[in-house]
Write a protein that holds these residues in place. Structure first.
Motif, PDB file in Angstrom:
ATOM      1  N   SER A  65      -7.211   7.655  11.283  1.00 19.05           N
ATOM      2  CA  SER A  65      -8.655   7.762  11.059  1.00 19.05           C
ATOM      3  C   SER A  65      -9.504   7.403  12.276  1.00 19.05           C
ATOM      4  O   SER A  65     -10.479   8.120  12.576  1.00 19.05           O
ATOM      5  CB  SER A  65      -9.069   6.907   9.858  1.00 19.05           C
ATOM      6  OG  SER A  65      -8.540   7.430   8.669  1.00 19.05           O
ATOM      7  N   PRO A  66      -9.194   6.333  13.024  1.00 14.46           N
ATOM      8  CA  PRO A  66     -10.032   6.018  14.179  1.00 14.46           C
ATOM      9  C   PRO A  66      -9.879   6.989  15.345  1.00 14.46           C
ATOM     10  O   PRO A  66     -10.678   6.958  16.289  1.00 14.46           O
ATOM     11  CB  PRO A  66      -9.537   4.621  14.597  1.00 14.46           C
ATOM     12  CG  PRO A  66      -8.717   4.112  13.465  1.00 14.46           C
ATOM     13  CD  PRO A  66      -8.148   5.321  12.817  1.00 14.46           C
ATOM     14  N   LEU A 126      -7.108   7.607  -1.727  1.00 15.08           N
ATOM     15  CA  LEU A 126      -6.914   6.917  -0.446  1.00 15.08           C
ATOM     16  C   LEU A 126      -8.101   7.112   0.485  1.00 15.08           C
ATOM     17  O   LEU A 126      -8.216   6.416   1.495  1.00 15.08           O
ATOM     18  CB  LEU A 126      -5.636   7.416   0.231  1.00 15.08           C
ATOM     19  CG  LEU A 126      -4.324   7.214  -0.550  1.00 15.08           C
ATOM     20  CD1 LEU A 126      -3.152   7.735   0.267  1.00 15.08           C
ATOM     21  CD2 LEU A 126      -4.129   5.751  -0.917  1.00 15.08           C
ATOM     22  N   ALA A 174      -1.139   5.669   3.095  1.00  9.06           N
ATOM     23  CA  ALA A 174      -2.312   4.877   3.465  1.00  9.06           C
ATOM     24  C   ALA A 174      -2.136   4.254   4.844  1.00  9.06           C
ATOM     25  O   ALA A 174      -3.107   4.100   5.601  1.00  9.06           O
ATOM     26  CB  ALA A 174      -2.569   3.793   2.425  1.00  9.06           C
ATOM     27  N   HIS A 175      -0.910   3.885   5.188  1.00 10.56           N
ATOM     28  CA  HIS A 175      -0.643   3.353   6.530  1.00 10.56           C
ATOM     29  C   HIS A 175      -0.890   4.423   7.588  1.00 10.56           C
ATOM     30  O   HIS A 175      -1.475   4.150   8.641  1.00 10.56           O
ATOM     31  CB  HIS A 175       0.805   2.862   6.623  1.00 10.56           C
ATOM     32  CG  HIS A 175       1.097   1.659   5.784  1.00 10.56           C
ATOM     33  ND1 HIS A 175       1.012   0.367   6.285  1.00 10.56           N
ATOM     34  CD2 HIS A 175       1.472   1.535   4.494  1.00 10.56           C
ATOM     35  CE1 HIS A 175       1.332  -0.489   5.336  1.00 10.56           C
ATOM     36  NE2 HIS A 175       1.617   0.186   4.240  1.00 10.56           N
ATOM     37  N   LEU A 219      -2.831   7.058   7.264  1.00  9.54           N
ATOM     38  CA  LEU A 219      -4.276   7.299   7.275  1.00  9.54           C
ATOM     39  C   LEU A 219      -5.002   6.261   8.115  1.00  9.54           C
ATOM     40  O   LEU A 219      -5.900   6.589   8.897  1.00  9.54           O
ATOM     41  CB  LEU A 219      -4.802   7.307   5.840  1.00  9.54           C
ATOM     42  CG  LEU A 219      -6.301   7.531   5.650  1.00  9.54           C
ATOM     43  CD1 LEU A 219      -6.725   8.883   6.181  1.00  9.54           C
ATOM     44  CD2 LEU A 219      -6.662   7.402   4.167  1.00  9.54           C
ATOM     45  N   GLN A 220      -4.604   5.013   7.965  1.00  5.06           N
ATOM     46  CA  GLN A 220      -5.231   3.948   8.748  1.00  5.06           C
ATOM     47  C   GLN A 220      -4.993   4.136  10.241  1.00  5.06           C
ATOM     48  O   GLN A 220      -5.866   3.850  11.065  1.00  5.06           O
ATOM     49  CB  GLN A 220      -4.689   2.588   8.299  1.00  5.06           C
ATOM     50  CG  GLN A 220      -5.333   1.404   9.019  1.00  5.06           C
ATOM     51  CD  GLN A 220      -4.771   0.081   8.555  1.00  5.06           C
ATOM     52  OE1 GLN A 220      -3.612  -0.027   8.179  1.00  5.06           O
ATOM     53  NE2 GLN A 220      -5.603  -0.949   8.557  1.00  5.06           N
ATOM     54  N   ARG A 221      -3.817   4.620  10.608  1.00 11.65           N
ATOM     55  CA  ARG A 221      -3.499   4.857  12.019  1.00 11.65           C
ATOM     56  C   ARG A 221      -4.318   6.005  12.594  1.00 11.65           C
ATOM     57  O   ARG A 221      -4.785   5.941  13.733  1.00 11.65           O
ATOM     58  CB  ARG A 221      -2.011   5.185  12.164  1.00 11.65           C
ATOM     59  CG  ARG A 221      -1.077   4.033  11.826  1.00 11.65           C
ATOM     60  CD  ARG A 221      -0.893   3.114  12.991  1.00 11.65           C
ATOM     61  NE  ARG A 221      -0.025   1.984  12.664  1.00 11.65           N
ATOM     62  CZ  ARG A 221       0.470   1.157  13.574  1.00 11.65           C
ATOM     63  NH1 ARG A 221       0.191   1.333  14.854  1.00 11.65           N
ATOM     64  NH2 ARG A 221       1.217   0.132  13.210  1.00 11.65           N
ATOM     65  N   ARG A 244       0.849  -1.199   0.000  1.00 11.71           N
ATOM     66  CA  ARG A 244       0.000   0.000   0.000  1.00 11.71           C
ATOM     67  C   ARG A 244       0.879   1.241   0.000  1.00 11.71           C
ATOM     68  O   ARG A 244       2.007   1.195   0.504  1.00 11.71           O
ATOM     69  CB  ARG A 244      -0.903   0.032   1.240  1.00 11.71           C
ATOM     70  CG  ARG A 244      -1.966  -1.053   1.281  1.00 11.71           C
ATOM     71  CD  ARG A 244      -2.842  -0.859   2.502  1.00 11.71           C
ATOM     72  NE  ARG A 244      -2.084  -1.061   3.736  1.00 11.71           N
ATOM     73  CZ  ARG A 244      -2.429  -0.523   4.914  1.00 11.71           C
ATOM     74  NH1 ARG A 244      -3.473   0.284   4.997  1.00 11.71           N
ATOM     75  NH2 ARG A 244      -1.710  -0.786   5.989  1.00 11.71           N
TER      76      ARG A 244
END
Length: 211
Positions: free
Chosen positions: A49-50, A69, A42-43, A45-47, A38
């Motif tokens: 976003s929550p 993304l 994106a990594h 963003l994944q971290r 990825r």
């Protein structure tokens, strides 16, 4: 300590800073470089976003690729790649939240409680304009939580020719937050060798877990 509530998360927007020239990567757009299948951004963003109500990506190139993304993309108002503070200023202008969490696109291992720990410290120190992560050895000035009300000061600093993140944070009174329990979470990928090394570690991790 309990996690942030949904209402507290809504008070925080985040910006992933991906607006640089990528000099150490031979001019390639660092946030879009592949890591474990990825784009590196994106990594991040994944971290993030929550942890927050909304995530923006600050990008001056390849806006469509970043938008794909799943985040809104904002570009610098200043021309000629003026540094991360230009991206922060653009994000503060449109984030729509009283607090802005900043993070670089080349730190894919950020803590899952980054926003929470910065938020609680900043809320406890009403005089501070920002809170920044400190790994026990040094401050990570681009991993910070900023009050939107300091945007005017940032614009004045940029207009005066200032470009140093740490200098501006000191100007608005920044408090450090202890992350010495997880210093590796702030690992930056600065060049191709570091990217290859981290990719190898991530690819090997499932095998170690299962052994």
């Amino acid at each position: 300590m309990p996690p942030l509530t949904s209402e507290q998360r809504k008070q925080i927007a985040a910006v992933i800073l991906a607006g640089g020239r990528g000099r150490r990567m031979g001019g390639r757009d660092k946030g879009l470089l592949p890591l474990a299948g990825r784009p590196m951004a994106a990594h991040v963003l994944q971290r993030l976003s929550p942890q927050v109500g909304r995530v923006l990506i600050s990008a001056n190139r390849h806006r469509d690729d970043y938008a794909a993304l799943g985040a809104d993309v904002v570009s610098d108002a200043l021309a000629d790649f003026q540094g991360p503070l230009a991206g922060v200023s653009a994000a503060l202008a449109c984030a729509g939240a009283p607090l802005l969490l900043t993070a670089p696109c080349d730190a894919p291992l950020l803590p899952g409680d980054l926003a929470e720990r910065l938020y609680r410290t900043l809320q406890a120190d009403t005089a501070a304009g920002a809170a920044a992560a400190h790994d026990g050895t040094r401050r990570h000035p681009v991993c910070a939580l900023l009050r939107r009300e300091r945007h005017a000061d940032l614009e004045a600093y940029l207009a005066s020719g200032g470009r140093k993140v740490g200098e501006w944070l000191n100007r608005i009174q920044c408090v450090d937050v202890d992350f010495s329990d997880c210093p590796s979470a702030f690992r930056n990928v600065n060049d191709a060798d570091e990217l290859a090394a981290l990719a190898a570690e991530l690819n090997a991790a499932p095998r170690r877990t299962g052994s």
